[in-house]
Design a protein around this motif. Structure first.
Motif, PDB file in Angstrom:
ATOM      1  N   GLN A   1      -5.210  29.335  12.594  1.00 34.13           N
ATOM      2  CA  GLN A   1      -5.943  29.853  11.442  1.00 34.13           C
ATOM      3  C   GLN A   1      -7.432  29.983  11.766  1.00 34.13           C
ATOM      4  N   SER A   2      -7.938  28.974  12.477  1.00 31.61           N
ATOM      5  CA  SER A   2      -9.351  28.976  12.826  1.00 31.61           C
ATOM      6  C   SER A   2      -9.694  30.152  13.732  1.00 31.61           C
ATOM      7  N   PHE A   3      -8.862  30.383  14.764  1.00 34.75           N
ATOM      8  CA  PHE A   3      -9.115  31.496  15.665  1.00 34.75           C
ATOM      9  C   PHE A   3      -8.930  32.832  14.951  1.00 34.75           C
ATOM     10  N   SER A   4      -7.925  32.900  14.065  1.00 36.26           N
ATOM     11  CA  SER A   4      -7.718  34.121  13.295  1.00 36.26           C
ATOM     12  C   SER A   4      -8.913  34.393  12.383  1.00 36.26           C
TER      13      SER A   4
ATOM     14  N   LEU B   1     -13.572  11.025   5.295  1.00 38.52           N
ATOM     15  CA  LEU B   1     -13.214  11.936   6.373  1.00 38.52           C
ATOM     16  C   LEU B   1     -13.307  11.225   7.723  1.00 38.52           C
ATOM     17  N   ARG B   2     -12.508  11.712   8.680  1.00 35.85           N
ATOM     18  CA  ARG B   2     -12.600  11.216  10.048  1.00 35.85           C
ATOM     19  C   ARG B   2     -13.482  12.156  10.846  1.00 35.85           C
ATOM     20  N   LYS B   3     -14.418  11.587  11.595  1.00 40.58           N
ATOM     21  CA  LYS B   3     -15.411  12.380  12.313  1.00 40.58           C
ATOM     22  C   LYS B   3     -14.765  13.371  13.273  1.00 40.58           C
ATOM     23  N   VAL B   4     -13.781  12.922  14.032  1.00 43.47           N
ATOM     24  CA  VAL B   4     -13.153  13.775  15.046  1.00 43.47           C
ATOM     25  C   VAL B   4     -12.461  14.964  14.391  1.00 43.47           C
ATOM     26  N   ASP B   5     -11.673  14.685  13.350  1.00 43.76           N
ATOM     27  CA  ASP B   5     -10.947  15.753  12.665  1.00 43.76           C
ATOM     28  C   ASP B   5     -11.903  16.746  12.016  1.00 43.76           C
ATOM     29  N   CYS B   6     -12.999  16.230  11.510  1.00 43.81           N
ATOM     30  CA  CYS B   6     -13.912  17.048  10.714  1.00 43.81           C
ATOM     31  C   CYS B   6     -14.773  17.968  11.582  1.00 43.81           C
ATOM     32  N   LEU B   7     -15.354  17.418  12.648  1.00 43.12           N
ATOM     33  CA  LEU B   7     -16.380  18.141  13.388  1.00 43.12           C
ATOM     34  C   LEU B   7     -15.839  19.052  14.482  1.00 43.12           C
ATOM     35  N   GLN B   8     -14.567  18.853  14.859  1.00 44.71           N
ATOM     36  CA  GLN B   8     -14.026  19.610  15.981  1.00 44.71           C
ATOM     37  C   GLN B   8     -14.131  21.120  15.762  1.00 44.71           C
ATOM     38  N   SER B   9     -13.657  21.592  14.616  1.00 46.40           N
ATOM     39  CA  SER B   9     -13.704  23.034  14.347  1.00 46.40           C
ATOM     40  C   SER B   9     -15.038  23.460  13.751  1.00 46.40           C
ATOM     41  N   LEU B  10     -15.685  22.568  12.995  1.00 45.39           N
ATOM     42  CA  LEU B  10     -16.936  22.937  12.337  1.00 45.39           C
ATOM     43  C   LEU B  10     -18.043  23.241  13.343  1.00 45.39           C
ATOM     44  N   THR B  11     -18.045  22.571  14.487  1.00 47.03           N
ATOM     45  CA  THR B  11     -19.063  22.833  15.506  1.00 47.03           C
ATOM     46  C   THR B  11     -18.957  24.272  16.001  1.00 47.03           C
ATOM     47  N   MET B  12     -17.732  24.722  16.210  1.00 45.26           N
ATOM     48  CA  MET B  12     -17.509  26.105  16.627  1.00 45.26           C
ATOM     49  C   MET B  12     -17.944  27.075  15.528  1.00 45.26           C
ATOM     50  N   HIS B  13     -17.614  26.739  14.283  1.00 49.79           N
ATOM     51  CA  HIS B  13     -17.980  27.612  13.174  1.00 49.79           C
ATOM     52  C   HIS B  13     -19.497  27.668  12.983  1.00 49.79           C
ATOM     53  N   ALA B  14     -20.181  26.542  13.222  1.00 53.14           N
ATOM     54  CA  ALA B  14     -21.640  26.518  13.094  1.00 53.14           C
ATOM     55  C   ALA B  14     -22.288  27.434  14.130  1.00 53.14           C
ATOM     56  N   SER B  15     -21.711  27.491  15.325  1.00 52.75           N
ATOM     57  CA  SER B  15     -22.238  28.379  16.365  1.00 52.75           C
ATOM     58  C   SER B  15     -22.116  29.836  15.933  1.00 52.75           C
TER      59      SER B  15
END
Length: 710
Positions: free
Chosen positions: A167-170, A297-311
């Motif tokens: 979903q994230s890549f889509s 929230l868990r840090k790992v679950d939360c930030l993994q995709s958000l870092t890519m989205h922030a870029s």
């Protein structure tokens, strides 16, 4: 989920045989996800009687507090195991395993069922097939059920992760397409992020508005609407701290942290919080923030995709900024060309001043706009044209600007450079000199708000001031002194000495003629402006001294109108109309008595009397100003010009007049008692009918048509 069910069904069948128990997986709504495995006689009986959705849902609701597999009794005292299935740390399904009997309980249960559930036919025989288990045997089965629980959780969590990644890549692919097509917006991207992650209860974007000051631009989630437009500075609270550190920040539990006040003030109470800076090259230009209000929230679950989205968001915000900047520059250039073309064709200085005031206040949407102007023929007098200032503010501010600009007493005032100052009542103001050909004609002063980024508007306002300066210069050249001017001035002075009351009336006639012909903007009325105040002299006397035959012709036609004969000249009609109005105590109703004047001209004069909402003031450089001449705005604006030429409705004209006075959409809606949405629709229709793209172009077009807004 279809592939998942096949795998889960196979695993469930294997464990059902291993455990010698019946197994089924249900969701949170009590629906069977898998088919029941290992149907024995007792299971079939119970499933037939009680295996429907509502029974499952009642059981699931009562087990919500469970976080591990537990043995419970059904309504007869027969044991079953309820195992919550956690997917990404959230209960998503329940595994039901049964049935079991404790040692020495079979007969007691048989008698209880016979007494309380006589409708269960075949229960006694089915009960005989269920073995009685020791504590050790129950513990062993429970361990195997926990192993099955872990297998199911691992499989579903992996599937969930894969689904989230897909979903994230889509989502990113779709967003990249939008970026390429120019349709992607930061707000839409943030909204989609909110819907993508069910663990996030709110998410928003803050953008830099001024140096080190940031404002929440968009935010989504319950109770977040009050965060919009809230501002903070670098280092302030959680958000400002992240920007100062230039690092991704995550707080697992902020509920007791005093820095959370920023959110509490808006009614939002976060539990976990994340903040990710948005960069344009190495400069921070914004912040992606969000969190949860219900669960940690868990840090790992939360930030993994958000870092890519922030870029990606950094790229999107930068792209939109560059696009908007280019569009603004093109729009400003187009608008300036239109304004300059209109102003350089206007033949009256006061009309130029009106345009400058209206253009500047609508461009900036500030609290006021004002021009301090010194007429070339009366160097000791100052004219002030303004919108948004009270009488006392005009006197105080206008005098201050006039002294600094024209008295030569201020050494720090650079006549060729714009200047940012503060008024005595604390409002920032941007002052632009109207300077051309080594001559200072006046100062354009535009009030600013705290939200204004002056750098965005400075180039346009400077260009507007240049256009105004050139227009004033051209007007003064066109209005230069002729051979008869000194004689006319002398006649005015003679009138003042012999009959001061008559002289006062002559000045009023001259002033009204000048303003009305500027309002009409349909020809050159210079001869009329010069001769209009001399109607109290005998025509034969004027013929002896004046060489301008045009002026004398105006008086000849004027005399014909007095005896109620039709005139052949429009300027003579104007003179008759204005002089009759002045001589009858400036009572508007008297103009209808003039049957010899065309109805259209009388309507235009009535409209002119109604439209003077711009405050005009004259002050002396030799003394503090104490008197202001002001025409209060009429409650009803005559609009025949716009109705005939543009087909505007009465409501659209009301909105247009409000718009040109500098009101924003919300203020217009409040003033006219209509919704803001309706205002937007009216403005869209107005722009379409004028064939313009923004307010500034609309103002230029309106003045071009010869209409002065009320």
């Amino acid at each position: 989920m279809e592939t998942n069910v096949v795998f889960l069904q196979d695993v469930q069948e294997a464990y059902a045989q291993l455990l010698d128990l019946s197994l089924v997986l249900v969701d949170l709504d009590g629906n069977e996800v898998t088919d029941v495995s290992n149907f024995n006689a007792l299971t079939k009986l119970f499933h037939t009687e009680w295996g429907h959705n509502q029974q499952y849902l009642t059981l699931v609701e009562s087990m919500k507090s469970l976080d591990k597999s537990s043995i419970i009794d059904n309504r007869m005292g027969i044991k079953l195991v309820v195992s919550p299935i956690l997917v990404q740390n959230k209960p998503s399904y329940y595994l039901l395993s049964g049935y079991m009997l404790e040692e020495s309980t079979r007969e007691h249960i048989r008698q209880y069922a016979k007494l309380h559930f006589p409708e269960l036919k075949g229960f006694s025989e089915a009960l005989d097939e269920i073995p009685e288990l020791t504590e050790a045997e129950k513990a062993e089965k429970l361990n195997k059920i926990n192993t099955l629980k872990q297998v199911i959780e691992a499989h579903l969590s992996a599937q969930k992760n894969n689904q989230s990644i897909n979903q994230s890549f889509s989502f990113l692919h779709k967003s990249l397409e939008g970026l390429q097509k120019g349709t992607a917006t930061a707000s839409a991207f943030i909204e989609e992020l909110y819907h993508q992650d069910e663990n996030i209860d709110f998410i928003g974007l803050a953008i830099e508005k001024e140096d080190s000051c940031f404002m929440v631009d968009s935010v989504f989630g319950p109770n977040t609407e009050f965060l919009i437009d809230h501002s903070f500075v670098l280092g302030e609270g959680f958000l400002g701290h992240t920007l100062a550190a230039l690092q991704v920040k995550f707080w697992e539990d902020v509920s007791q942290d005093p820095r959370i006040t920023f959110f509490y003030r808006s009614g939002l109470r976060p539990k976990s919080l994340f903040c990710l800076p948005i960069f344009q090259e190495s400069k921070v230009i914004g912040l992606l923030f969000g969190g949860s209000t219900k669960e940690t929230l868990r840090k790992v679950d939360c930030l993994q995709s958000l870092t890519m989205h922030a870029s990606f968001l950094s790229t999107l915000v930068t792209s939109n900024y560059l696009k908007e900047n280019n569009q603004n520059q093109l729009l400003e250039l187009t608008t300036f060309n239109e304004v300059f073309r209109v102003m350089t064709t206007v033949k009256d200085i006061k009309r130029v001043l009106y345009i400058l005031v209206d253009m500047s206040i609508n461009t900036m949407r500030g609290p006021f706009s004002c021009i301090v102007y010194r007429p070339i023929k009366h160097q000791s007098k100052i004219d002030i044209v303004s919108r948004g200032l009270t009488s006392s503010e005009i006197n105080e501010f206008g005098y201050d600007v006039a002294v600094r600009a024209f008295s030569g007493s201020s050494s720090d005032y650079d006549l060729k450079q714009p200047l940012k100052r503060k008024t005595s009542w604390g409002v920032d103001v941007f002052e632009l000199p109207l300077f051309f050909n080594d001559q200072l004609y006046g100062v354009l002063a535009v009030g600013l708000t705290t939200q204004h980024e002056l750098s965005k508007y400075q180039a346009f306002l400077s260009s507007l001031a240049v256009a105004g300066s050139i227009s004033i210069h051209l007007c003064q050249q066109q209005n230069g002194a002729g051979a008869d001017d000194s004689i006319i001035d002398l006649l005015y002075e003679v009138m003042k000495q012999q009959n001061n009351d008559q002289h006062e009336q002559a000045l009023k006639i001259k002033n009204h003629v000048s303003e009305f012909t500027s309002y009409l903007n349909d020809g050159n009325y210079q001869s009329l402006k010069k001769i209009c105040g001399l109607i109290f002299f005998e025509k034969s006397l004027l013929e002896n001294y004046l060489s301008d035959r045009e002026m004398l012709a105006i008086l000849t036609d004027y005399e014909q109108l007095i005896v109620q004969k039709k005139a052949t000249r429009k300027d003579s009609e104007i003179l008759r109309l204005v002089s009759y109005f002045v001589m009858n105590k400036e009572e508007p109703s008297v103009i209808h008595d003039l049957s010899e004047i065309r109805a259209e001209l009388k309507e235009q004069f009535q409209a002119f009397l109604n439209q003077q909402a711009v405050v005009e003031t004259v002050i002396s450089l030799n003394e503090r100003p104490v008197q202001i001449e002001e025409t209060p705005p009429s409650k009803e604006v005559h609009s025949s010009v716009l109705k005939e030429k543009l087909n505007l409705s009465s409501r659209e004209i009301e909105v247009l007049n409000q718009l040109m006075q500098g009101f924003n959409n919300r203020e217009i809606a409040s003033n006219l008692f209509i919704s803001e949405h309706t205002v937007k629709n009216h403005i869209t229709h107005i722009f379409q009918k004028l064939n313009v793209g923004d307010r500034a172009q609309a103002i230029a077009m309106i003045y071009k048509l010869g209409y002065v807004p009320s």
